[in-house]
Scaffold this active site. Structure first.
Site, mmCIF file in Angstrom:
data_model
loop_
_atom_site.group_PDB
_atom_site.id
_atom_site.type_symbol
_atom_site.label_atom_id
_atom_site.label_comp_id
_atom_site.label_asym_id
_atom_site.label_seq_id
_atom_site.Cartn_x
_atom_site.Cartn_y
_atom_site.Cartn_z
ATOM 1 N N LYS A 19 9.616 -7.961 -4.156
ATOM 2 C CA LYS A 19 9.337 -7.319 -2.852
ATOM 3 C C LYS A 19 7.833 -7.170 -2.624
ATOM 4 O O LYS A 19 7.315 -7.517 -1.574
ATOM 5 C CB LYS A 19 9.999 -5.936 -2.801
ATOM 6 C CG LYS A 19 9.488 -5.055 -1.677
ATOM 7 C CD LYS A 19 10.156 -3.707 -1.654
ATOM 8 C CE LYS A 19 9.563 -2.641 -2.540
ATOM 9 N NZ LYS A 19 8.335 -1.988 -2.065
ATOM 10 N N ASN A 20 7.125 -6.654 -3.625
ATOM 11 C CA ASN A 20 5.714 -6.320 -3.411
ATOM 12 C C ASN A 20 4.793 -7.536 -3.455
ATOM 13 O O ASN A 20 3.601 -7.420 -3.157
ATOM 14 C CB ASN A 20 5.267 -5.231 -4.387
ATOM 15 C CG ASN A 20 5.890 -3.891 -4.033
ATOM 16 O OD1 ASN A 20 6.441 -3.729 -2.943
ATOM 17 N ND2 ASN A 20 5.814 -2.934 -4.955
ATOM 18 N N CYS A 112 3.859 10.796 2.753
ATOM 19 C CA CYS A 112 4.859 9.968 2.084
ATOM 20 C C CYS A 112 5.537 10.801 1.001
ATOM 21 O O CYS A 112 4.937 11.748 0.475
ATOM 22 C CB CYS A 112 4.130 8.771 1.475
ATOM 23 S SG CYS A 112 5.085 7.786 0.360
ATOM 24 N N ARG A 117 -1.130 9.331 -0.254
ATOM 25 C CA ARG A 117 -1.321 7.902 -0.028
ATOM 26 C C ARG A 117 -2.209 7.571 1.174
ATOM 27 O O ARG A 117 -1.778 6.899 2.116
ATOM 28 C CB ARG A 117 0.029 7.180 0.087
ATOM 29 C CG ARG A 117 0.869 7.344 -1.157
ATOM 30 C CD ARG A 117 2.163 6.592 -1.072
ATOM 31 N NE ARG A 117 2.022 5.168 -1.303
ATOM 32 C CZ ARG A 117 3.020 4.301 -1.198
ATOM 33 N NH1 ARG A 117 4.204 4.699 -0.827
ATOM 34 N NH2 ARG A 117 2.824 3.023 -1.458
ATOM 35 N N ASP A 300 6.152 2.470 -10.765
ATOM 36 C CA ASP A 300 7.432 2.117 -10.141
ATOM 37 C C ASP A 300 8.591 2.084 -11.143
ATOM 38 O O ASP A 300 9.737 1.850 -10.752
ATOM 39 C CB ASP A 300 7.316 0.764 -9.416
ATOM 40 C CG ASP A 300 6.467 0.871 -8.162
ATOM 41 O OD1 ASP A 300 6.221 1.994 -7.696
ATOM 42 O OD2 ASP A 300 6.030 -0.185 -7.657
ATOM 43 N N ARG A 392 15.892 -0.874 0.406
ATOM 44 C CA ARG A 392 14.533 -1.322 0.735
ATOM 45 C C ARG A 392 13.999 -2.245 -0.352
ATOM 46 O O ARG A 392 13.172 -3.103 -0.073
ATOM 47 C CB ARG A 392 13.592 -0.114 0.853
ATOM 48 C CG ARG A 392 13.929 0.783 2.006
ATOM 49 C CD ARG A 392 12.879 1.832 2.179
ATOM 50 N NE ARG A 392 11.569 1.226 2.376
ATOM 51 C CZ ARG A 392 10.455 1.892 2.593
ATOM 52 N NH1 ARG A 392 10.492 3.194 2.657
ATOM 53 N NH2 ARG A 392 9.312 1.268 2.742
HETATM 54 N N1 EPU Z 1 -5.280 5.355 -2.669
HETATM 55 C C1 EPU Z 1 -6.252 6.061 -2.009
HETATM 56 N N2 EPU Z 1 -6.845 5.481 -0.915
HETATM 57 C C2 EPU Z 1 -6.495 4.239 -0.469
HETATM 58 C C3 EPU Z 1 -5.511 3.517 -1.166
HETATM 59 C C4 EPU Z 1 -4.910 4.108 -2.261
HETATM 60 O O1 EPU Z 1 -6.583 7.194 -2.377
HETATM 61 O O2 EPU Z 1 -7.082 3.785 0.519
HETATM 62 C C5 EPU Z 1 -4.632 5.965 -3.849
HETATM 63 C C6 EPU Z 1 -3.131 6.212 -3.615
HETATM 64 O O3 EPU Z 1 -2.900 7.427 -2.924
HETATM 65 C C7 EPU Z 1 -2.612 6.217 -5.026
HETATM 66 C C8 EPU Z 1 -3.501 5.179 -5.730
HETATM 67 O O4 EPU Z 1 -4.639 5.020 -4.900
HETATM 68 O O5 EPU Z 1 -2.802 7.469 -5.600
HETATM 69 C C9 EPU Z 1 -2.885 3.811 -5.939
HETATM 70 O O6 EPU Z 1 -2.230 3.409 -4.757
HETATM 71 P P1 EPU Z 1 -2.117 1.892 -4.287
HETATM 72 O O7 EPU Z 1 -2.974 1.693 -3.097
HETATM 73 O O8 EPU Z 1 -2.322 0.985 -5.449
HETATM 74 O O9 EPU Z 1 -0.594 1.830 -3.827
HETATM 75 P P2 EPU Z 1 -0.041 0.935 -2.664
HETATM 76 O O10 EPU Z 1 -0.813 -0.307 -2.567
HETATM 77 O O11 EPU Z 1 0.142 1.766 -1.438
HETATM 78 C C10 EPU Z 1 1.623 -0.459 -4.129
HETATM 79 C C11 EPU Z 1 3.093 -0.715 -4.132
HETATM 80 C C12 EPU Z 1 3.819 0.536 -4.579
HETATM 81 C C13 EPU Z 1 3.335 0.885 -5.977
HETATM 82 C C14 EPU Z 1 1.815 1.061 -5.966
HETATM 83 C C15 EPU Z 1 1.234 1.317 -7.342
HETATM 84 C C16 EPU Z 1 3.328 -2.383 -2.401
HETATM 85 C C17 EPU Z 1 3.827 -2.751 -1.051
HETATM 86 N N3 EPU Z 1 3.515 -1.127 -2.788
HETATM 87 O O12 EPU Z 1 1.418 0.611 -3.208
HETATM 88 O O13 EPU Z 1 5.204 0.211 -4.624
HETATM 89 O O14 EPU Z 1 3.942 2.076 -6.408
HETATM 90 O O15 EPU Z 1 1.187 -0.115 -5.445
HETATM 91 O O16 EPU Z 1 1.551 0.295 -8.210
HETATM 92 O O17 EPU Z 1 2.802 -3.224 -3.118
HETATM 93 C C18 EPU Z 1 7.512 0.628 -4.522
HETATM 94 O O18 EPU Z 1 7.694 -0.595 -4.550
HETATM 95 O O19 EPU Z 1 8.449 1.467 -4.678
HETATM 96 C C19 EPU Z 1 6.165 1.142 -4.335
HETATM 97 C C20 EPU Z 1 5.915 2.398 -3.959
#
Ligand code: EPU
Length: 413
Positions: A19-20, A112, A117, A300, A392
């Protein structure tokens, strides 16, 4: 979903596409005109949502064979609140839209279930690339005649942040260097896809990614990597139920942290090309887990591993360092008889002899998976509500578990 616990899982399970990886890769079609072809795309609600968003932006989509997307007819550059609030990953269109059309209007995602996030790092990096960004009426409004390559430092390793900016930088003028970039396999799969489209990306998979901007990209054909979180969920389920399961079509090299932890807890794991064979006796030894960005233990899989350790032989400490509020499943596991004490960002799990079936509620995607796992070993019947979360991110999960001998079925609400 109704689960009657006690069955030992055995047999083979095939893992779907990730998915990701699919989400950013399908979005990358925005960077070029013509038909792109994608193999191994999973059939999930989140994939329908991203296809819907691309359709609204003007993309043509064919999915009678491998998925094909053509964004030549793109006529909008907005992702509305209604879409972004149902799926945060919609933020991934921000970078590609600005790079391709010079402008984008994308809703801020809001709160969220697993943490605040924010997307501040996506916005800051886009500004570093020269975009003018305003936050207006809950929307991010970004503009740039042409983005300019530069050095970008991410304060925190962010998966979708890295992906968003890597896509934008492909069409920027000059070279970009992304420092403290996310190293997840999904980032690598996206970089390979972009390189098939003519991008010049080096170093994906390390924490420093170099992108040499090009004038244009061309359509390409790509295959998605297998879903390491789905694979990990089945591995944990096999370990937890004292099972004997071959998990096929996965990439074991993406699962090193989990394999190591499961082995420490007494699960026997044989790795072979394209799969793993998991065998276990019923009682697992407790282990401590700390979630981290890849190659650390994935957040995850934290909820699923917690379900597993509720029946471990001692005390386990599970520390969540990626998201600040990812223990929503704890209360539900406790309704099933688990002994868990949360202190700050750690959960202390004391193994109990057995869990008991109960009515429980899914709060997010991975929490749902953890409650299904708990239901598989609980005495009696577990009734899991709000299962829409599971659809999802897991393709036909109840069918896959049933085929392994689990007593699980979906009933109308
Ligand atoms: N963060 C910030 N600012 C930003 C971006 C992120 O503070 O601008 C923080 C987040 O709040 C979090 C940390 O950085 O504390 C890491 O978040 P990240 O941005 O890596 O998460 P994401 O890209 O929103 C993806 C996956 C998630 C997975 C996380 C961590 C996708 C679509 N989603 O989310 O997947 O948990 O990386 O590995 O790739 C899931 O599939 O159930 C899922 C939640």
């Amino acid at each position: 979903m109704i689960i009657t616990g006690g069955e030992r899982l055995s047999g083979d399970v095939h893992i779907s596409g990730a998915k990701n990886a699919a989400l950013p890769i399908l979005v990358s079609s925005l960077l070029t005109e013509g038909w792109n072809t994608y193999h191994n795309v999973p059939d999930l609600v989140d994939i329908k949502t991203i296809k819907n968003l691309l359709g609204i932006l003007g993309a043509d989509i064919k999915d009678d064979g491998p998925l094909q997307i053509n964004t030549s007819g793109m006529n909008r550059c907005e992702a509305s609140y209604d879409l972004v609030k149902t799926m945060r990953a919609s933020i991934l269109v921000l970078g590609p839209l600005v790079a391709r059309t010079g402008e984008a209007r994308v809703s801020l995602p809001g709160g969220c279930a697993i943490g605040a996030r924010p997307v501040n790092l996506h916005i800051k990096a886009l500004q570093d690339l020269g975009a003018e960004v305003d936050l207006k009426d809950g929307y991010i409004e970004a503009k740039a005649k042409r983005l300019k390559g530069t050095t970008i430092y991410f304060d925190i390793s962010t998966v979708t942040g890295t992906e968003n900016i890597m896509m934008a930088a492909c069409l920027a003028q000059g070279m970009s260097c992304l420092k403290n970039a996310a190293r997840e396999p999904e980032v690598v799969n996206l970089a390979e896809t972009l390189n098939h489209m003519g991008a010049r990306i080096f170093g994906a998979g390390s924490d420093e990614i170099i992108v040499e901007g090009v004038e244009r990209l061309h359509p390409a054909e790509t295959t998605l990597i297998p879903d390491r979180i789905e694979a990990g969920t089945f591995m944990i389920a096999a370990g937890l139920t004292g099972g004997d399961v071959r998990i096929l079509g996965c990439d074991p090299s993406h699962l090193d942290a989990l394999i190591s932890k499961l082995r420490d807890s007494g699960v026997e794991i044989t790795v072979f090309d394209g799969g793993v064979h998991v065998r276990s006796g019923r009682t697992l030894t407790s282990v401590d887990i700390k979630t981290l960005p890849y190659p650390g233990f994935p957040t995850d899989l934290q909820a699923q591993m917690m379900a597993c350790l509720t029946c471990g032989s001692g005390l386990s400490v599970i520390t969540e360092t990626v998201f600040e509020n990812r223990f929503m499943h704890v209360g539900e596991l406790m309704r099933m008889g688990a002994d868990i004490h949360v202190q700050g960002n750690s959960a202390i799990v004391k193994g109990v002899k057995r869990l008991r079936g109960a009515q429980v509620m899914a709060t997010d995607l991975r929490a749902s998976a953890s409650l299904i796992l708990a239901g598989l070993v609980a005495e009696g019947r577990t009734e899991l509500s709000r299962v829409y979360h599971i659809d999802r991110g897991y393709q036909e999960i109840e069918k896959k578990f049933s085929a392994l001998g689990a007593d699980i079925r979906r009933v109308p609400a």
